[in-house]
Enzyme design. Structure first.
Site, PDB file in Angstrom:
ATOM      1  N   ALA A 106     -10.318   4.579 -11.438  1.00  0.00           N
ATOM      2  CA  ALA A 106     -10.649   4.773  -9.834  1.00  0.00           C
ATOM      3  C   ALA A 106      -9.981   5.947  -9.006  1.00  0.00           C
ATOM      4  CB  ALA A 106     -10.376   3.487  -9.213  1.00  0.00           C
ATOM      5  N   ASN A 143      -6.595  -3.567  -1.751  1.00  0.00           N
ATOM      6  CA  ASN A 143      -5.850  -4.082  -2.950  1.00  0.00           C
ATOM      7  C   ASN A 143      -4.628  -4.973  -2.864  1.00  0.00           C
ATOM      8  OD1 ASN A 143      -4.839  -1.552  -2.252  1.00  0.00           O
ATOM      9  ND2 ASN A 143      -3.122  -1.925  -3.663  1.00  0.00           N
ATOM     10  N   CYS A 180       1.030  -0.108  -8.010  1.00  0.00           N
ATOM     11  CA  CYS A 180       1.356   1.395  -7.978  1.00  0.00           C
ATOM     12  C   CYS A 180       2.487   1.607  -7.105  1.00  0.00           C
ATOM     13  CB  CYS A 180       0.000   2.234  -7.575  1.00  0.00           C
ATOM     14  SG  CYS A 180      -1.377   2.211  -8.699  1.00  0.00           S
TER      15      CYS A 180
END
Length: 397
Positions: free
Chosen positions: A75, A155, A329
Site C-alpha cells: 500500500a 489505521n 509505522c
C-alpha cells in the site's frame, strides 16, 4: 506458534498468511517458477495466467475490471504511485491537492514531498470522532485542485469516512479521488458503482496474504493518467516496471477472494467479539475513552484511552497480549499519536491509548484473556498512580 507467545490482537499492524492462501502460493515458489513476462514457453504462460487470475480476484472485491488493477509492492508504493503519479500527470491543470491530517504516514509523507516540489496541499481537520466534514472539503476545493486523498478506514482508530459523499463531491468538481483502502478490504463497502473513486490502494498483508505485495486500482473510464514512479521494462502497462512476484500475487488474489466470500459471516463474528470486549472493559473500569466514532467504525478495531495511567507502563505490563499504542509505522516515536491529538485528546489520554485490533484467528477465549489482563494491569497501575484516587476511582483534581 509457541505457547509462550502472547495473544495476538494487533491485526491492524499485520495478519498471518491464511493456510489456504499459503497452499495456493507454494507451487509458484517451486515447480511453477516461471517469469510471467516470458512469453515463449509454458513456464511463462502458466505464470501469466496465474497473475491474471489474481488480478481478477482483486478487481472483483470492488467491482472493477481486471485491467484496472496494477500490482505494487504494498500500500505504501500504491499510495506513492497514486498521489505523486496523479499530481505530476495533472500538474498542467493545477497544483493544489487535498488530504486529511489523520492519514497514514505513507500518504502524509508523500504529500509533504510534493510540497517541496511546488505543490500546495490543504490538510483537512477532523472532528472529535475522527471524521471530516463534507462542507469543509467543499470549501477547500479550488479551480486548481486536482486530487483529493482520504483513507477509507483509519489505521489507528478504525473510523470509516463518508466515501460516497466525498466521491460525489469530487465528481461534481471534476477532481480525482484517491482512497487508501489498506484497512478496509472486506470490512466496508468499496464497490466502485456506489463509490466512484479514481484510485484505490490495497495491501496484501492486511488481508491474510504475504507481506511485500499490494495493488492500485486505476480507473479506465474515464481514464486516469499517472506518471510512472518506477521505470525499466514497461511492466504493468507502463505504470510500474519490475518482474512480477507470481507467488505473492497469487497469494493476494486468493486472500482477497476468501475475504470477499467470508465478509458477512466474519464481520458478524468479530462484531460480537468487539462488543464483548468493550462491554467487559466498561463494566469493570471507570474513566475509559473510546477514540473515534462509536457509530462510524469497523468492528475490527477498538482504540481506548485510560485516564490516570502512564502509557508506556501500561504497554510494558500487558505481557499476555500483543497490542499496540497506534500505527506500527510510528510505534517507535515517543510523541503522542498525531491521530489522537487531531481528535482533541489531551497528551495524557493520547499517551495512554491502546489499539486493540481483532482478526480471523481471534476467539472468545482470546477476548477473555484480554479482559483479565487489561483490567488487572489498569487497576494495578492506577493504585500506583499519583494522579489517581483509588478510593473514589477518579483523577485527583
Amino acid at each position: 506458534m509457541p505457547t509462550s507467545y502472547p495473544v495476538y490482537l494487533d491485526y491492524a499492524a499485520t495478519t498471518p498468511i491464511d493456510p489456504r492462501v499459503l497452499e495456493q502460493m507454494m507451487p509458484w515458489l517451486t515447480t511453477h517458477f516461471g517469469n510471467p513476462a516470458s512469453n515463449t514457453h509454458a513456464y511463462g504462460w502458466d505464470a501469466e495466467e496465474a497473475v491474471e487470475k489474481a488480478r481478477a480476484q482483486v478487481a472483483a472485491v470492488i467491482g472493477a475490471h481486471p485491467k484496472e488493477i496494477v500490482w505494487t509492492s504494498g500500500a505504501t508504493e500504491s499510495n506513492n504511485l497514486a498521489i505523486k503519479g496523479a499530481a505530476l500527470a495533472y500538474a498542467d491543470k493545477g497544483k493544489h491537492l487535498i488530504t486529511v491530517n489523520t492519514e497514514h504516514k505513507a500518504v502524509l509523507d508523500t504529500f509533504a514531498y510534493l510540497q517541496t516540489q511546488g505543490f500546495e496541499v490543504t490538510y483537512l481537520p477532523v472532528n472529535a470522532e475522527g471524521l471530516i466534514s463534507i462542507e469543509q472539503l467543499r470549501a477547500a476545493l479550488r479551480p486548481d485542485t486536482t486530487l483529493v486523498s482520504v483513507m477509507a478506514v483509519n489505521n489507528e482508530i478504525g473510523v470509516v469516512q463518508d466515501l460516497a459523499g466525498i466521491a460525489a463531491l469530487c465528481v461534481e468538481h471534476d477532481v480525482l479521488f484517491h482512497v487508501d483502502a489498506a484497512q478496509a478490504v472486506a470490512k466496508v463497502d468499496l464497490h466502485i458503482d456506489r463509490i466512484p473513486v479514481d484510485l484505490m490502494s490495497f495491501s496484501g498483508h492486511k488481508v491474510y496474504a504475504p507481506k511485500g505485495i499490494g495493488a492500485l486500482y486505476v480507473r479506465r473510464k474515464p481514464r486516469v493518467r499517472l506518471a510512472a514512479q518506477i521505470h525499466g521494462g514497461g511492466h504493468e502497462r507502463g505504470y510500474r516496471s519490475g518482474t512480477l512476484a507470481t507467488h505473492q500475487i497469487v497469494g493476494m488474489g486468493a486472500a482477497f477472494a476468501l475475504a470477499q466470500s467470508e465478509q458477512l459471516t466474519e464481520t458478524a463474528r468479530v462484531t460480537q467479539l468487539q462488543q464483548r470486549l468493550w462491554a467487559g472493559l466498561t463494566e469493570a473500569l471507570p474513566a475509559l475513552y473510546l477514540n473515534g466514532s462509536a457509530e462510524h467504525r469497523v468492528p475490527y478495531n477498538l482504540n481506548i484511552s485510560f485516564a490516570g495511567i502512564e502509557g508506556e507502563a501500561l504497554m510494558m505490563s500487558l505481557q499476555r497480549l500483543a497490542v499496540s499504542s497506534g500505527s506500527a509505522c510510528s510505534s517507535a516515536s515517543l510523541e503522542p499519536s498525531y491521530v489522537l491529538t487531531a481528535i482533541g485528546r489531551e497528551p495524557q489520554l493520547a499517551h495512554s491509548a491502546l489499539r486493540i485490533s481483532l482478526g480471523r484467528q481471534t476467539t472468545e477465549a482470546d477476548i477473555d484473556v484480554a479482559l483479565d489482563e487489561i483490567i488487572t494491569q489498569v487497576r494495578r497501575l492506577r493504585e500506583l498512580s499519583p494522579v489517581w484516587d483509588s478510593q473514589t476511582n477518579t483523577l485527583i483534581a
